[in-house]
Each structure stands twice: as structure tokens, then as C-alpha cells.
Design an enzyme around this catalytic site. Structure first.
Site, PDB file in Angstrom:
ATOM      1  N   CYS A  47       0.842  -1.209   0.000  1.00 42.40           N
ATOM      2  CA  CYS A  47       0.000   0.000   0.000  1.00 42.40           C
ATOM      3  C   CYS A  47       0.872   1.252   0.000  1.00 42.40           C
ATOM      4  O   CYS A  47       1.449   1.590  -1.013  1.00 42.40           O
ATOM      5  CB  CYS A  47      -0.985  -0.028   1.161  1.00 42.40           C
ATOM      6  SG  CYS A  47      -2.367   1.135   0.941  1.00 42.40           S
ATOM      7  N   GLU A  85      -1.467  -8.478   4.699  1.00 41.61           N
ATOM      8  CA  GLU A  85      -1.041  -8.618   6.094  1.00 41.61           C
ATOM      9  C   GLU A  85      -2.136  -8.333   7.111  1.00 41.61           C
ATOM     10  O   GLU A  85      -2.029  -8.701   8.287  1.00 41.61           O
ATOM     11  CB  GLU A  85       0.135  -7.677   6.363  1.00 41.61           C
ATOM     12  CG  GLU A  85      -0.205  -6.244   6.735  1.00 41.61           C
ATOM     13  CD  GLU A  85      -0.810  -5.398   5.626  1.00 41.61           C
ATOM     14  OE1 GLU A  85      -1.164  -4.244   5.902  1.00 41.61           O
ATOM     15  OE2 GLU A  85      -0.925  -5.872   4.486  1.00 41.61           O
ATOM     16  N   HIS A 121      -3.718  -5.275   0.942  1.00 44.55           N
ATOM     17  CA  HIS A 121      -3.217  -5.536   2.299  1.00 44.55           C
ATOM     18  C   HIS A 121      -3.313  -7.017   2.646  1.00 44.55           C
ATOM     19  O   HIS A 121      -4.214  -7.440   3.375  1.00 44.55           O
ATOM     20  CB  HIS A 121      -4.011  -4.732   3.321  1.00 44.55           C
ATOM     21  CG  HIS A 121      -3.695  -3.285   3.349  1.00 44.55           C
ATOM     22  ND1 HIS A 121      -2.592  -2.753   3.998  1.00 44.55           N
ATOM     23  CD2 HIS A 121      -4.343  -2.231   2.803  1.00 44.55           C
ATOM     24  CE1 HIS A 121      -2.576  -1.442   3.849  1.00 44.55           C
ATOM     25  NE2 HIS A 121      -3.611  -1.091   3.130  1.00 44.55           N
TER      26      HIS A 121
END
Length: 228
Positions: free
Chosen positions: A88, A180, A178
Site C-alpha cells: 500500500c 497482512e 493488504h
């Protein structure tokens, strides 16, 4: 193998990506420059670089003074072919550092679960060739790479050709999504900006959380393999 991880906010830790890298045998050196943890001047002591997300803009070096040295590290990684992954904001910082342009998403914010939009180039990409099966990912952003830097390869884009992933060089990648983020992290993001868009995005993630974690787990192994 040691990877330098640049974290920009308490609410944006390495989370699942960090777990996957550790499982693959990678030691994480997480630096939080916003909390006065110094960034190294070079990557001599690290085999890789991961730059995480954050709420700030990739061009706000004046108000977030660690962004400039982070870009210096990205340029050094590009010069020396140090395996690098930007997530990002990290993806956007890489684009700016290497001569691209970042700005507001023309259609407004992307929040929720979106199609990845792989291009044909992803099928033969050194990092993503074995990962092209995940078709969806978590998005939570309002900025995008509007103009990729010279020489970058488009790996994923929306149906309207908005950049979602790039290979910046032989060993450097950036992703707008994202992988994660856990549901707990996303809940904290939604709480910081309450409204219908955040609520709808969080609901979409709740319905796909298990699918997404399983789908993106291989990313950690794939990046660890690039370090070796």
C-alpha cells in the site's frame, strides 16, 4: 536471513505477512521511525526490505520526516537488486522514489474486498507466478500509483486500468492491497474513520477473512525464496 521492515504507524504492523516470513525462516528487523527508532543508512546488514502501509501520503516528507530516508533505502535496494516488497503506502513510496506519480484514486476510496486483476505478466513474474490463483484481496486506500516509474511492469490492475501491483525492477515489487491485515487491525482502521464505507468494507472482510488468509499465506514463502 534478515529483512528490514519499515513500519509507519502502530495500527499498521507486519501482522500476517510478518508471521508468514518468520515461518519461512526470515528474521524481522522492524523499525518504527515515527516512534524515534532510527532507520539504517543502508541495507548492508539485511537481505531484504519490506515497507508497510500507513495513513499518510507518499509525498508528505515534510510532516513525516522518515519518508525521505525510506525512499533513499528503496532507491538503494533498486540499485543493488535487494529483494523488496512495498505494501500500500510502501508500494506508493517505491513508485515515487523511482520516478513515478502518486495521487488520489480517481473513483474515490477503495475499502473492502476487491478483485486483484492480474495481468498476463503476473503469470511469469518471479514473485507472483505461483500466486496468481488468489483472485481477491483487501483494499483500504484513497491514493494510487497514477503513473508508474520508468521500466516498471504492470502486474495487476482494476477493470479501469488503475494500478494495483507493479514490479519495479528485477527484485522489487509493490502491491496496493493488504495481505497482512487481520480483522482486528481492520476493525481499528474502521473505528478511526466511522461511516458507511468503512462499515461495508469491514463486513466484506469478515465474510472472506479465512479465504484471504489462506490465499495469501504463500506470499511470505515466495518472498523468502527471493531472499535466498
Amino acid at each position: 536471513m534478515s529483512v528490514l521492515v519499515v513500519q509507519h504507524e502502530d495500527e499498521c504492523p507486519p501482522a500476517l505477512l510478518g508471521d508468514w516470513l518468520v515461518e519461512a525462516g526470515v528474521a524481522l528487523d522492524v523499525r518504527r521511525p515515527y516512534a524515534d527508532e532510527a532507520l539504517p543508512s543502508d541495507l548492508a546488514d539485511h537481505e531484504g526490505l519490506v515497507v508497510l502501509g500507513g495513513a499518510m501520503n507518499a509525498n508528505q516528507d515534510g510532516t513525516h520526516p522518515w519518508l525521505a530516508p525510506t525512499k533513499d533505502l528503496i532507491r538503494a535496494a533498486a540499485r543493488d537488486d535487494v529483494p523488496t516488497l512495498g505494501v500500500c503506502l510502501g508500494h506508493q513510496l517505491a513508485a515515487v522514489a523511482l520516478g513515478g506519480e502518486v495521487g488520489r484514486c480517481p473513483r474515490g476510496r477503495q475499502i473492502g474486498v476487491y478483485d486483484v486483476g492480474w495481468t498476463d505478466a503476473a503469470a511469469t513474474d518471479p514473485l507472483f507466478a505461483g500466486l496468481a490463483s488468489p483472485r481477491r484481496a483487501i483494499q483500504w486506500n484513497e491514493d494510487l500509483v497514477l503513473t508508474p516509474p520508468p521500466g516498471a511492469t504492470l502486474l495487476a490492475a482494476t477493470a479501469l486500468d488503475e494500478v494495483q501491483a507493479l514490479r519495479f525492477g528485477p527484485a522489487m515489487w509493490g502491491i496496493q492491497w493488504h495481505p497482512e491485515a487481520t480483522l482486528e487491525i481492520l476493525t481499528s482502521w474502521a473505528a478511526s474513520e466511522p461511516g458507511p464505507a468503512a462499515d461495508a468494507g469491514l463486513d466484506a472482510v469478515r465474510g472472506a477473512a479465512v479465504e484471504l488468509e489462506l490465499a495469501w499465506r504463500e506470499l511470505g514463502k515466495a518472498f523468502a525464496a527471493r531472499l535466498a
